[in-house]
Design an enzyme around this catalytic site. Structure first.
Site, PDB file in Angstrom:
ATOM      1  N   TRP A   1       0.809  -1.220   0.000  1.00 13.46           N
ATOM      2  CA  TRP A   1       0.000   0.000   0.000  1.00 13.46           C
ATOM      3  C   TRP A   1       0.844   1.274   0.000  1.00 13.46           C
ATOM      4  O   TRP A   1       0.312   2.368  -0.125  1.00 13.46           O
ATOM      5  CB  TRP A   1      -0.942  -0.005   1.212  1.00 13.46           C
ATOM      6  CG  TRP A   1      -2.085  -0.975   1.079  1.00 13.46           C
ATOM      7  CD1 TRP A   1      -2.443  -1.686  -0.040  1.00 13.46           C
ATOM      8  CD2 TRP A   1      -3.037  -1.331   2.096  1.00 13.46           C
ATOM      9  NE1 TRP A   1      -3.545  -2.447   0.218  1.00 13.46           N
ATOM     10  CE2 TRP A   1      -3.937  -2.259   1.518  1.00 13.46           C
ATOM     11  CE3 TRP A   1      -3.215  -0.963   3.429  1.00 13.46           C
ATOM     12  CZ2 TRP A   1      -5.002  -2.812   2.237  1.00 13.46           C
ATOM     13  CZ3 TRP A   1      -4.269  -1.518   4.145  1.00 13.46           C
ATOM     14  CH2 TRP A   1      -5.160  -2.427   3.551  1.00 13.46           C
TER      15      TRP A   1
ATOM     16  N   GLU B   1      11.974   2.295  -4.195  1.00 13.66           N
ATOM     17  CA  GLU B   1      11.738   3.644  -3.655  1.00 13.66           C
ATOM     18  C   GLU B   1      12.646   3.905  -2.464  1.00 13.66           C
ATOM     19  O   GLU B   1      13.110   5.023  -2.248  1.00 13.66           O
ATOM     20  CB  GLU B   1      10.252   3.791  -3.292  1.00 13.66           C
ATOM     21  CG  GLU B   1       9.396   3.964  -4.547  1.00 13.66           C
ATOM     22  CD  GLU B   1       7.989   3.398  -4.455  1.00 13.66           C
ATOM     23  OE1 GLU B   1       7.499   3.167  -3.339  1.00 13.66           O
ATOM     24  OE2 GLU B   1       7.393   3.177  -5.528  1.00 13.66           O
TER      25      GLU B   1
ATOM     26  N   GLU C   1      11.432  -6.402  -9.481  1.00 13.52           N
ATOM     27  CA  GLU C   1      10.649  -5.218  -9.827  1.00 13.52           C
ATOM     28  C   GLU C   1      11.492  -4.290 -10.696  1.00 13.52           C
ATOM     29  O   GLU C   1      12.258  -3.481 -10.167  1.00 13.52           O
ATOM     30  CB  GLU C   1      10.232  -4.465  -8.562  1.00 13.52           C
ATOM     31  CG  GLU C   1       9.358  -5.274  -7.626  1.00 13.52           C
ATOM     32  CD  GLU C   1       8.474  -4.373  -6.784  1.00 13.52           C
ATOM     33  OE1 GLU C   1       7.259  -4.546  -6.834  1.00 13.52           O
ATOM     34  OE2 GLU C   1       8.996  -3.481  -6.095  1.00 13.52           O
TER      35      GLU C   1
ATOM     36  N   GLY D   1       1.408  -2.744  -6.274  1.00 13.45           N
ATOM     37  CA  GLY D   1       1.309  -1.415  -5.667  1.00 13.45           C
ATOM     38  C   GLY D   1      -0.041  -0.800  -5.979  1.00 13.45           C
ATOM     39  O   GLY D   1      -1.042  -1.092  -5.319  1.00 13.45           O
ATOM     40  N   GLY D   2      -0.091   0.042  -6.997  1.00 14.40           N
ATOM     41  CA  GLY D   2      -1.298   0.802  -7.338  1.00 14.40           C
ATOM     42  C   GLY D   2      -2.585  -0.015  -7.340  1.00 14.40           C
ATOM     43  O   GLY D   2      -3.588   0.388  -6.736  1.00 14.40           O
TER      44      GLY D   2
HETATM   45  P1  PGA Z   1       2.988  -0.700  -8.889  1.00 10.49           P
HETATM   46  O1  PGA Z   1       4.039  -0.835  -7.684  1.00 10.49           O
HETATM   47  O2  PGA Z   1       2.166  -1.968  -8.901  1.00 10.49           O
HETATM   48  O3  PGA Z   1       2.170   0.520  -8.565  1.00 10.49           O
HETATM   49  O4  PGA Z   1       3.784  -0.550 -10.149  1.00 10.49           O
HETATM   50  C1  PGA Z   1       4.674  -2.042  -7.411  1.00 10.49           C
HETATM   51  C2  PGA Z   1       5.629  -1.868  -6.250  1.00 10.49           C
HETATM   52  O5  PGA Z   1       6.251  -0.805  -6.157  1.00 10.49           O
HETATM   53  O6  PGA Z   1       5.789  -2.782  -5.410  1.00 10.49           O
END
Ligand code: PGA
Length: 254
Positions: free
Chosen positions: A10, A98, A168, A235-236
């Protein structure tokens, strides 16, 4: 046979009320799911609320988004593996891109955290992945190998088997542009090959490798049908219970 694992990252979203609503809605569909491992990774502030909303649904696990490697002490603003375990958390996401790009986390820092997590019997989900520039230069394997060997240095085969890896590609995170199933499979196969070199064949076969980066209900099934893709870090699309449930269902029978 590796059990698929689908996690909802999240990030810095979801209040306590939103988290409770999400879990209540998700449980209508996934309340008794056992063939796919489902992990919710809320912000720290919503972990207790998610646990409360999950109630007896112990088939669904909860993860932290980060932690510090020390056990306790004067580290204002940080949180330890033991504090996460205190909340009955099972997993912790470490080395997310990130954190690597915005907060300066190196493979060495990630490795300290990974080892501290194992010491506290918290299972790490370790993120690795190349940037677009690294891919364009033909350096994908090199980058993945450096990140894997650096982030997982010093782990025993048993600890490796209890580690989840999330591939990722940085260019696919939050961009709407996912890796093609073939691109992802190629990277996953390389990761498994590297794990074999780092440990042994049994270990490499047991480690689950998730794909992450713009996973949506529309692409989840094809990605997770690849032989070395053992789930997704979402994520999103994990902020909406309906799309997250669809992604979890897409992991069934793959
Ligand atoms: P996303 O993010 O599905 O929004 O691309 C994935 C993540 O950063 O784990």
């Amino acid at each position: 046979m590796r059990k698929k694992i689908v996690a909802a990252n999240w990030k810095m979203n979801m209040t306590q009320a939103e988290s409770a609503r999400f879990v209540e809605s998700m449980l209508l569909d996934l309340g008794d799911i056992t063939d796919v491992e489902v992990v919710i990774v809320p912000p720290f502030t919503a972990i207790a609320k998610v646990m409360e909303a999950l109630g007896k649904a112990q088939n669904i696990k909860v993860g932290g988004q980060n932690m510090y490697w020390e056990k306790n002490g004067p580290f204002t603003g940080e949180i330890s593996a033991a504090l996460l375990r205190d909340l009955f958390v099972h997993y912790v996401v470490l080395g997310h891109s990130e954190r690597r790009t915005l907060f300066g986390e190196t493979d060495e820092i990630v490795n300290r955290k990974v080892r501290a997590a194992h010491e506290a019997t918290l299972r790490p989900i370790v993120c690795i992945g190349e940037t677009l520039q690294q891919r364009d230069r033909g350096n994908v394997d090199k980058i993945l190998s450096i990140q894997l060997r650096g982030s997982l240095a010093g782990l025993t085969p048993k600890e490796l088997q209890e580690t989840v890896i999330a591939y990722e590609p940085v260019w696919a995170i939050g961009t709407g542009r996912n890796a093609t199933p073939a691109q992802a499979q190629e990277a996953h196969a390389f990761i498994r090959h590297t794990l074999h070199q780092m440990a042994d064949e049994t270990t490499a076969e047991r480690v689950r490798i998730q794909y992450g980066g713009s996973v949506k209900p529309e692409n989840a099934g094809e990605l997770m049908s690849q032989p070395d893709i053992d789930g997704a870090l979402v994520g999103g699309a994990s902020l909406d219970p309906r799309s997250f449930v669809q992604i979890v269902k897409a992991a069934r029978d793959r």
